[in-house]
Write a protein that holds these residues in place. Structure first.
Motif, PDB file in Angstrom:
ATOM      1  N   ARG A 277      61.058  64.765  27.476  1.00  0.00           N
ATOM      2  CA  ARG A 277      61.867  63.948  26.260  1.00  0.00           C
ATOM      3  C   ARG A 277      60.818  63.290  25.611  1.00  0.00           C
ATOM      4  O   ARG A 277      59.840  62.793  25.652  1.00  0.00           O
ATOM      5  CB  ARG A 277      62.375  62.867  27.113  1.00  0.00           C
ATOM      6  CG  ARG A 277      63.487  63.182  28.167  1.00  0.00           C
ATOM      7  CD  ARG A 277      64.240  61.793  28.802  1.00  0.00           C
ATOM      8  NE  ARG A 277      65.403  61.294  27.677  1.00  0.00           N
ATOM      9  CZ  ARG A 277      66.223  61.354  27.581  1.00  0.00           C
ATOM     10  NH1 ARG A 277      66.982  62.235  28.308  1.00  0.00           N
ATOM     11  NH2 ARG A 277      67.011  60.473  26.930  1.00  0.00           N
TER      12      ARG A 277
ATOM     13  N   ARG B 294      58.735  61.919  22.455  1.00  0.00           N
ATOM     14  CA  ARG B 294      58.459  60.376  21.909  1.00  0.00           C
ATOM     15  C   ARG B 294      57.622  60.228  20.726  1.00  0.00           C
ATOM     16  O   ARG B 294      56.748  61.114  20.283  1.00  0.00           O
ATOM     17  CB  ARG B 294      57.618  59.564  23.192  1.00  0.00           C
ATOM     18  CG  ARG B 294      58.102  59.836  24.628  1.00  0.00           C
ATOM     19  CD  ARG B 294      59.307  58.545  24.436  1.00  0.00           C
ATOM     20  NE  ARG B 294      60.112  58.497  25.937  1.00  0.00           N
ATOM     21  CZ  ARG B 294      61.059  57.835  26.202  1.00  0.00           C
ATOM     22  NH1 ARG B 294      61.760  56.873  25.309  1.00  0.00           N
ATOM     23  NH2 ARG B 294      61.556  57.943  27.430  1.00  0.00           N
TER      24      ARG B 294
ATOM     25  N   GLN C  25      54.875  58.206  18.310  1.00  0.00           N
ATOM     26  CA  GLN C  25      53.794  57.311  18.496  1.00  0.00           C
ATOM     27  C   GLN C  25      54.001  55.939  19.296  1.00  0.00           C
ATOM     28  O   GLN C  25      53.259  55.535  19.838  1.00  0.00           O
ATOM     29  CB  GLN C  25      52.681  57.471  17.453  1.00  0.00           C
ATOM     30  CG  GLN C  25      52.184  58.813  17.220  1.00  0.00           C
ATOM     31  CD  GLN C  25      51.176  59.015  16.192  1.00  0.00           C
ATOM     32  OE1 GLN C  25      51.039  57.915  15.494  1.00  0.00           O
ATOM     33  NE2 GLN C  25      50.305  59.902  15.770  1.00  0.00           N
ATOM     34  N   THR C  26      54.919  55.585  18.730  1.00  0.00           N
ATOM     35  CA  THR C  26      55.297  54.270  19.197  1.00  0.00           C
ATOM     36  C   THR C  26      55.806  54.097  20.616  1.00  0.00           C
ATOM     37  O   THR C  26      56.184  52.931  21.096  1.00  0.00           O
ATOM     38  CB  THR C  26      56.336  53.542  18.148  1.00  0.00           C
ATOM     39  OG1 THR C  26      57.571  54.301  18.048  1.00  0.00           O
ATOM     40  CG2 THR C  26      55.813  53.614  16.748  1.00  0.00           C
ATOM     41  N   GLY C  27      56.283  55.378  21.021  1.00  0.00           N
ATOM     42  CA  GLY C  27      56.935  55.343  22.628  1.00  0.00           C
ATOM     43  C   GLY C  27      58.235  55.477  22.325  1.00  0.00           C
ATOM     44  O   GLY C  27      59.050  55.857  23.446  1.00  0.00           O
ATOM     45  N   LYS C  28      59.133  55.374  21.180  1.00  0.00           N
ATOM     46  CA  LYS C  28      60.463  55.445  21.168  1.00  0.00           C
ATOM     47  C   LYS C  28      60.893  56.885  21.115  1.00  0.00           C
ATOM     48  O   LYS C  28      60.112  58.139  20.688  1.00  0.00           O
ATOM     49  CB  LYS C  28      60.849  54.908  19.656  1.00  0.00           C
ATOM     50  CG  LYS C  28      62.560  54.931  19.598  1.00  0.00           C
ATOM     51  CD  LYS C  28      62.584  54.344  18.261  1.00  0.00           C
ATOM     52  CE  LYS C  28      64.277  54.391  18.107  1.00  0.00           C
ATOM     53  NZ  LYS C  28      64.484  53.929  16.452  1.00  0.00           N
ATOM     54  N   PHE C  29      62.078  56.952  21.860  1.00  0.00           N
ATOM     55  CA  PHE C  29      62.267  58.458  22.002  1.00  0.00           C
ATOM     56  C   PHE C  29      62.895  58.991  20.702  1.00  0.00           C
ATOM     57  O   PHE C  29      63.513  58.380  19.916  1.00  0.00           O
ATOM     58  CB  PHE C  29      63.823  58.416  22.939  1.00  0.00           C
ATOM     59  CG  PHE C  29      64.573  59.693  23.117  1.00  0.00           C
ATOM     60  CD1 PHE C  29      63.764  60.714  23.711  1.00  0.00           C
ATOM     61  CD2 PHE C  29      65.811  59.840  22.967  1.00  0.00           C
ATOM     62  CE1 PHE C  29      64.564  61.842  23.796  1.00  0.00           C
ATOM     63  CE2 PHE C  29      66.501  60.793  23.072  1.00  0.00           C
ATOM     64  CZ  PHE C  29      65.969  62.189  23.510  1.00  0.00           C
ATOM     65  N   SER C  30      62.518  60.492  20.610  1.00  0.00           N
ATOM     66  CA  SER C  30      62.379  61.079  19.361  1.00  0.00           C
ATOM     67  C   SER C  30      63.660  61.745  19.226  1.00  0.00           C
ATOM     68  O   SER C  30      64.062  62.337  18.145  1.00  0.00           O
ATOM     69  CB  SER C  30      61.340  61.835  18.990  1.00  0.00           C
ATOM     70  OG  SER C  30      61.314  62.962  19.971  1.00  0.00           O
TER      71      SER C  30
END
Length: 228
Positions: free
Chosen positions: A120, A122, A124-129
């Motif tokens: 899944r 991501r 760079q902020t860690g948020k799901f892309s």
């Protein structure tokens, strides 16, 4: 003093029969030889076609074995046997239908997900892309591509199936290759999005090559590993 030779009607008949027999024998021999030559030419054509067919079948077999080796190298035992076989067959069919080296597709898989079917994406902020699966396809893109050839994709779970994900991702890549006419631009667009690439090309701005170079490096690794 004049002399003349007269042939009897019997002699003329005999000569005629002999001449006809010679002519008939010659014609029969010529016709027989012609049939033999035609038959030989026909058999040569059949043999040539058989050899061409065997060559094609041999290439198909090698391509399939190459795909199996590459999948085993990349995925190990992370897929059930049934999914593995379906994925291999789908890749083989795509490569034959579009004359595309299947290792190019698998190099994209390696670059995108490192062969993780449950990947899944991501930011760079860690948020799901929104990027999912082996080829990191977004659901909306998958729905759009799938509808073009009757493949119904409704949920993220559908897209997490490797045999579905790779079919859709390959179709998208092939569409980009057709759009740009070059693999480099297509791969950059696969990574950045075609709108971003279009804007760069309109400005005559250089395209970033890091992603493309990464795919090429992984392709070379697969070729080295899967060579016979």
């Amino acid at each position: 003093m004049k002399s003349s030779v007269r042939l009897s009607s019997m002699a003329v008949s005999v000569l005629f029969v002999i001449g006809f027999a010679v002519l008939f024998t010659f014609a029969s021999e010529w016709y027989s030889n012609r049939l033999k030559l035609e038959n030989l030419a026909y058999r040569e054509r059949i043999l040539h076609n058989d050899l061409e067919h065997l060559e094609v079948v041999g290439k198909w077999t090698l391509d399939y074995v190459k795909i199996e080796k590459a999948l085993t190298y990349m995925l190990g035992d992370r897929l059930p046997e049934v999914s593995f076989r379906i994925l291999a067959e789908n890749l083989w069919q795509i490569s034959q239908s579009y004359s595309l080296d299947p290792l190019i597709i698998l190099a994209v898989v390696a670059q995108e997900s490192r062969g993780n079917p449950l990947a899944r994406g991501r930011f760079q902020t860690g948020k799901f892309s929104g990027a999912l699966g082996l080829m990191q396809i977004k659901l909306e893109t998958a729905k759009s591509m799938g509808s073009r050839f009757g493949l119904v994709i409704e949920t993220e779970e559908d897209l997490m199936r490797p045999e579905v994900n790779v079919v859709v991702g390959s179709a998208y890549l092939i569409r980009l290759i057709g759009k740009y006419g070059h693999l480099r631009e297509a791969l950059v667009a696969y990574n950045l999005g075609h709108s971003a690439v279009d804007k760069l090309l309109e400005k005559n701005a250089p395209l970033p090559t890091v992603y493309y170079e990464g795919v090429v490096a992984k392709y070379k690794d697969l070729v080295a590993h899967c060579s016979f």
